[in-house]
Write an enzyme that holds these catalytic residues in place. Structure first.
Site, PDB file in Angstrom:
ATOM      1  CE  LYS A  55      36.438  18.902   3.359  1.00 23.83           C
ATOM      2  NZ  LYS A  55      35.713  18.907   3.766  1.00 23.83           N
ATOM      3  CD  GLN A  99      33.884  16.187   6.067  1.00 17.95           C
ATOM      4  OE1 GLN A  99      34.568  16.634   5.839  1.00 17.95           O
ATOM      5  NE2 GLN A  99      32.802  15.737   5.440  1.00 17.95           N
ATOM      6  CG  ASP A 122      32.257  23.613   6.868  1.00 19.88           C
ATOM      7  OD1 ASP A 122      32.904  23.757   5.909  1.00 19.88           O
ATOM      8  OD2 ASP A 122      32.288  22.536   7.441  1.00 19.88           O
TER       9      ASP A 122
END
Ligand code: NAD
Length: 298
Positions: A55, A99, A122
């Site tokens: 990422k 995460q 997200d």
């Protein structure tokens, strides 16, 4: 027998990243600050570290400013909360990613709920999930949105590897088509079903309590599998000409990765299919970058 189009997610993700990078370049060359992405990693799970590194690389590729926050595996909920709140307040941070999975002493949902919904890279905050159900909202869950772009590629006349830009791939109307989503998680299955409905597909959601998933699959023009069981979907379940999206990432004892779909057998029947790895995974990361740019613009 059809020769399936291989939906190369790395190639498609590169189109997305190129598109974002050129938009960011315009912003910064006109004196504006770049979008910022903060990634909070708790602990040292090797898979999570690999995902975070990927990422980070994509964020750099897009010209974003990155903020890496690493907390010890023993971190308390209060420490994670403070990290999230400081990102919420940081005016240079547009997107925040916590995460997952978290170490076992921490519960994910109460922490995810602390992320400012307008910085929810997200797309998992309850507000953004609710807006998705209403057909509104601009920040949407990364993996299902990545699946939709792969479906658009499948139905487009664009061949993987040809010179193309993202604008060559148009959103497909799935009126009259049947889709099956296998899996009903908040992360993938449920939002994928909602997005398919939004495109006018007739959607079946199958899960661990569904009887005879094979029959439902055999009727489907679009199959999205997000189960987490290697080769759960047999090639013989795939309708001739179906578009097949394999979300699953399963680590076999041999160390190799396998999807949720029998790739070789399914690709002999499908018109288009995603590989594992290199299909949905890179698209998830690309959509995280797109959400961050979206959050920057508000
Ligand atoms: P999850 O465990 O939350 O959900 C799995 C779903 O599969 C559940 O809804 C369950 O009902 C269904 N299921 C389980 N056993 C079943 C059975 N025997 N028959 C039918 N349905 C069954 O998992 P998830 O987070 O949705 O992820 C699913 C898979 O996708 C995993 O392999 C995960 O690693 C992968 N994944 C990949 C990406 C990516 O970027 N490629 C992103 C997220 C998840």
């Amino acid at each position: 027998m059809t020769q399936a189009k291989i939906l190369d997610g790395k190639w498609l993700a590169e189109l997305v990243l190129t598109d974002i990078a050129s938009k960011v370049e315009k912003l910064t060359s006109s004196g504006k600050r770049p979008p910022g992405l903060a990634v909070i990693l708790v602990g040292d799970n090797p898979a999570s570290k690999t995902y975070v590194a990927g990422k980070h690389k994509s964020a750099k590729r897009c010209g974003f400013k990155t903020f890496d926050i690493t907390l010890a595996v023993t971190a308390s909920a209060e420490q994670v909360k403070q990290a999230i709140l400081s990102c919420n307040e940081n005016l240079e941070v547009d997107g925040i990613l916590l995460q997952l999975p978290l170490p076992k002493q921490l519960q994910a949902n109460p922490l995810l709920d602390l992320i400012n919904p307008s910085k929810d890279a997200d797309g998992l905050h309850p507000l953004n999930q609710g807006l998705l159900l209403r057909g509104e909202g601009k920040i949407r869950p990364c993996t299902p949105v990545g699946c939709m772009l792969l479906i658009d590629l499948a139905y487009s006349g664009v061949n993987v590897g040809q010179v193309a830009t993202l604008s060559d791939i148009k959103p497909i109307d799935l009126s009259g088509k049947k889709a099956i989503v296998i899996g009903r998680s908040i992360l993938v299955g449920k939002p994928a079903a909602t997005l398919l409905l939004e495109r006018n597909a007739t959607v079946t959601v199958a899960h661990s309590k569904t009887a005879d998933i094979a029959s439902g699959c055999r009727e489907a023009d679009v199959v999205v599998a997000a189960v987490g069981i290697p080769e759960f979907v047999k090639g013989s379940w795939i309708k001739e000409g179906a578009v097949v999206i394999d979300v699953g990432i399963n680590r076999l004892e041999t160390g190799k990765l396998a999807g949720d779909i029998q790739f070789q057998e399914a690709s002999a029947r499908a018109s288009a299919i995603t590989p594992v790895p290199g299909g949905v995974g890179p698209m998830t990361v690309a959509m995280l970058m797109r959400n961050t740019l979206q959050a920057y613009h508000g």
